[in-house]
Structures are given as C-alpha cells and as structure tokens.
Design an enzyme around this catalytic site. Structure first.
Site, short mmCIF file in Angstrom:
data_model
loop_
_atom_site.label_atom_id
_atom_site.label_comp_id
_atom_site.label_asym_id
_atom_site.label_seq_id
_atom_site.Cartn_x
_atom_site.Cartn_y
_atom_site.Cartn_z
N GLU A 12 -5.31 -8.62 0.58
CA GLU A 12 -6.04 -8.30 1.81
C GLU A 12 -7.49 -8.06 1.49
OE1 GLU A 12 -4.60 -5.04 4.33
OE2 GLU A 12 -2.53 -5.67 3.95
N GLU A 47 0.81 -1.23 0.00
CA GLU A 47 0.00 0.00 0.00
C GLU A 47 0.83 1.27 0.00
OE1 GLU A 47 -3.01 -0.13 3.03
OE2 GLU A 47 -4.05 -1.78 2.06
C1 BGP Z 1 -4.54 -2.03 5.33
C2 BGP Z 1 -3.18 -2.36 5.86
C3 BGP Z 1 -3.17 -3.34 6.97
C4 BGP Z 1 -4.35 -3.26 7.92
C5 BGP Z 1 -5.66 -3.02 7.19
C6 BGP Z 1 -6.80 -2.69 8.10
O1 BGP Z 1 -4.54 -0.74 4.83
O2 BGP Z 1 -2.34 -2.85 4.84
O3 BGP Z 1 -1.93 -3.25 7.60
O4 BGP Z 1 -4.13 -2.43 8.96
O5 BGP Z 1 -5.57 -2.00 6.24
O6 BGP Z 1 -6.75 -1.36 8.46
P1 BGP Z 1 -7.16 -0.83 9.89
O7 BGP Z 1 -6.25 -1.51 10.83
O8 BGP Z 1 -6.94 0.64 9.83
O9 BGP Z 1 -8.58 -1.17 10.07
#
Ligand code: BGP
Length: 479
Positions: free
Chosen positions: A379, A170
C-alpha cells in the site's frame, strides 16, 4: 550515493493497486455472509465519520466485473484484495458458505482472464463477530486454530490460481486501534491485553504461513506491515534514543517476529518491567520461527518524528484527525520512551499525514539491511478531497505528484540494491475509509458515493488513471 543513473524496474515488476473487502464490497448481509466486528462497530453512534458504514461501500460485490474491466483498461499487472472471513465462514468456523467461495472464484477468474495477478489478503480487519463474542477474538489463543483453518480453506479453494498471499494486514494498526486507542473494534484500552493480542496474532500469522508451505508450495506469502520509519527530531542524544525506542517498539516489535521469530530485547525488557509483556507458552517461539515469510509486505504512508518524552509527558490519549481539517492531529507518546512531534521539513495532507517520499527509500533500505527479504509495497497512496469539475473530469494532479515522487524514491531504493517485487497503490477505486467516511479519497477511479446526498455509485476515471496507465505501459520509464 546520489546517482543520475537509475536501475530500471524489474521486467516482471507487479504494478498494481489494493483494496480491502469491508471498504469496497458492500452486500454486507448478502448470500449468507455473517456479521463482522466492523458490521457491529459502525452501528455504535459516533464511531465513524458521519456514521458511515460499509453496508454498501462502493458496491464492488455487484460491480466487480466493471471494476476489473477498468483495471484491465489501465493495464494493471496485479490487484491486491482481501477476503471477507464472514463470507467464507459466517460464524468464523464450521460450515463453509459456498456462495462466498463462488464470489471470490468469479473475481479471481475475472482477473486472470485479463492477466492480472491476484494478490489475496487473508485478513484485512473484518473479524467474524461470532468469534469476538465466543472467546474475545484475538484475545484468546483459540483464534490461532480458527485463523489457520480459515487460511487453509482459502489455500485449498484458490491456491491453484493465486500465487501471492498476504497473511495479516497491518497487525500493528488493527491491534493498536482496537486495544490501545479504542478507535477500532472492539474499542478497548488495555495495554497488557494489547501485547497479548499481538502475540496471538503473530502465532496465527506463523501458523498460516507454516500451513501455506504444504498447500501452495509454489506460492509466496508475507504479512503487510504498516511501516512508519522513525526519525529523531534533533541530533540531541536523548532525541536519538527516543527515535531508537520508537523504531523498536513501533516497528521491530512486529517485523523481527515475522522475519526471525524473535522479540527485540530492549522492548521485551521494558514491557516486563512494566508488567505488560505477553505470556508465552511452550512451543510458541518455535512456531514463530517456523512461519517465515517470503517477502515483507510494506504499507507506507509516512514517517514519524520523535523526541524525548519525560515520565509525566504525552500519552496515547491524543486527537486523531478523522475530519480532514488540517492541523487537528495531536502529538502522542509513551512517557519515558518517546513522543511524536511534527516535522517542519515535511508537507502534510489535509488529514495531517506527512508526505515524505524519501522516507520510503530510507525505510526500504532499513528493511533490506535488517531482514534481507524482498519487499512488496502492498500500500502507498494519497487520501485527499477530489472535485468533479463542470466538464466531468477529476484533475488530481496532487495525487500524480505524490505517486510520482514515491515511485522515484522506490527506483532510488532499487538502485541502492533493495529487491522490490511490486507496488500496490492504495487504492484502485475510491472506497470507504474506516474512520474518515467517503470524503477521504484514494482511488484512480472516482466513485460517486458520499456520506450524504445524491450518490449513484458511478465510476469516473481520474487524471491519475491515465498517468498510471502510461507508467505501467513503459514499465516505469515514463514516471
Ligand atoms: C491502511 C489500511 C487501509 C486504508 C489505508 C488508508 O492503514 O490498511 O485499509 O484504510 O490505511 O487509511 P485511511 O483510510 O485511514 O486514510
């Protein structure tokens, strides 16, 4: 194009889950690990929810065997995790810390023991603080060389067993939050620097991929992009144009560079007019073209809906919901280009993230048509409050519903002709959310870790654990 008959998931489909070093490992200063930008940032009061840190996180560093055994029990085919740069090079470069290499060797061997395909993310946001202090980290072109060397060290150490690699996680998020909204380290707001930082990161990404071909010729590598497909709020041409602006400036700006080594035209010209286009040196564009990925990694959580934004309209200064109080997220935008609006057709989570499985199908088709690359969904998942019932179970039916509908959308996309190679749910165990503490949970496995109070870190399988196990067992026939 509605079809009753779905194409099945490919036989070798990589059913998995994902994590990131800082969010799970803990052991932040153990076995020679150096300090990262996050180790530094979380100590500044007010930066994270209730001051949470990854000092302990969910202690995966010491409990990885237990966690991998749970993955094996679930039948997982793949596990995506990231390497902490500061375990390998405590100062970002120079001497290798053998204990860091040892830890990841043990983890990789443990996964392979259970036939779980490791997918290694080289960089999931935890930059060595030493590099931030020495030359501003991503702010300097020096990062390209250091990132390349770090990557090569990993390819040499693990490339014999690890065949799937994610270069940068990201880039669009860590740079935006680091340099536009100041929510992540280094906590800067500087638009010109933001675009320059991105250029350096794109160069580093390409340099690592180019080197990868030499060191792991039989492997596959790609970036993980946080893709939020743009929708127009209405059919008014000015709103459609706003959505086009957003698709180009928030998505193509990265994906075009990854796939083609080219910056999209309209955005480039806009940034030049604003005096914030990145400085490009001789050889840069050639390097970008030499670092083509094997797949597009996609982190999908939600779509974003846009409308026209006047010149004196909304800016990026907007509240971001990190408390889990629904309805506290504010709209933001870039004057003259676009502004986000809430989409009343979609449900939202308690953190105000839209729930939109069809948006995933739409996004997968856009990527396929534009880049003709296979996609690894690196993800996707639901962050929610989970409750341990009196009988010790966790009934996360809402998570099952979320994952189920997204998998149906993926199968729709596969039927449309999209090549999807795998699906990594965020996340396997509960973990630390960067800004939202431990209360925003994503895992199949509950971890008794909290901002306050009793927390013995014990693992408890949620209802979704058993559901996903069956999905994997049936290769997606029982969704
Ligand atoms: C993505 C990241 C992750 C994770 C996920 C959920 O952007 O790659 O590392 O954190 O989002 O986000 P959050 O923890 O803000 O809900």
């Amino acid at each position: 194009m509605l079809h009753e008959k779905h194409k099945p998931f490919p036989q070798d489909f990589l059913w998995g889950a994902a994590s990131a070093a800082y969010q799970i490992e803990g052991a932040w200063n153990v076995d020679g690990k150096g300090k990262s930008n996050w180790d530094q940032f979380v100590r500044i009061p007010g930066k994270t929810f209730k001051g949470t840190t990854g000092d302990v996180a969910v202690d995966h560093y010491h409990r990885y065997k237990e966690d991998v055994a749970l993955m094996a029990e679930m039948g997982m085919k793949t596990y995506r995790f990231s390497i902490a740069w500061t375990r390998i090079f405590p100062n970002g470069k120079g001497e290798v810390n053998q204990k860091g290499i040892d830890f990841y060797n043990q983890l990789i061997d443990e996964l392979i023991k259970y036939n779980i395909e490791p997918i290694v993310t080289i960089y999931h946001w935890d930059l060595p603080q030493a590099l931030q202090e020495e030359y501003g980290g991503w702010e300097s072109r020096q990062i390209v060389e250091d990132f390349k060397n770090y990557s090569i060290t990993l390819f040499q150490a693990f490339g014999d067993r690890v065949k799937y690699w994610v270069s940068l996680n990201e880039q669009n998020i860590f740079t935006r939050l680091g340099y536009q909204t100041a929510l992540h380290p280094p906590g800067v707001k500087d638009d010109k620097l933001y675009y320059q930082v991105n250029h350096h990161a794109s160069l580093a990404n390409a340099a690592a991929i180019k080197a990868f071909r030499m060191y792991v010729p039989d492997g596959k590598i790609g970036p993980s992009f946080a893709y939020s497909p743009a929708y127009a709020a209405t059919a008014k041409p000015e709103d459609v144009l706003a959505a086009e602006n957003a698709e180009e400036l928030t998505n193509h700006w990265w994906m075009d560079v990854y796939a083609w080594g080219e910056y999209p035209k309209a955005t480039w010209n806009y940034l030049e007019r604003e005096g914030i286009a990145p400085q490009i040196e001789e050889g840069d564009l050639a390097l970008l073209k030499e670092g083509k990925p094997d797949f597009m990694g996609v982190n999908y959580y939600q779509t974003t809906t846009y409308e026209k934004n006047p010149l004196d309209g909304a800016t990026l200064e907007a509240n971001f919901n990190t408390t889990g109080k629904k309805g506290t997220m504010e709209d933001s935008g870039i004057p003259g280009l676009y502004k986000t609006v809430s989409n009343d057709n979609l449900e939202r989570t308690n953190w105000d993230w839209n729930i939109d499985p069809q948006g995933l199908r739409i996004g997968l088709r856009r990527i396929t048509n534009r880049y003709k690359l296979p996609v690894l969904i690196s993800e996707n998942g639901l962050g929610e409050y989970d409750q341990v019932e009196a009988d010790g179970t966790i009934q996360d039916d809402y998570r099952i519903e979320y994952l189920h509908t997204h998998l149906v959308a993926i199968q729709d996309a596969i039927t449309d002709g999209v090549a999807v190679i795998g699906y990594c749910v965020w996340s396997f165990t509960d973990l630390l959310s960067w800004l939202n503490g431990f209360q925003k949970r994503y895992g199949f496995v509950y971890v008794n870790q909290h901002e306050e109070g009793e927390h013995d870190l014990r693992r408890i399988k949620k209802k979704s654990f058993y559901w996903y196990k069956e999905v994997i067992e049936s290769n997606g026939e029982k969704l």
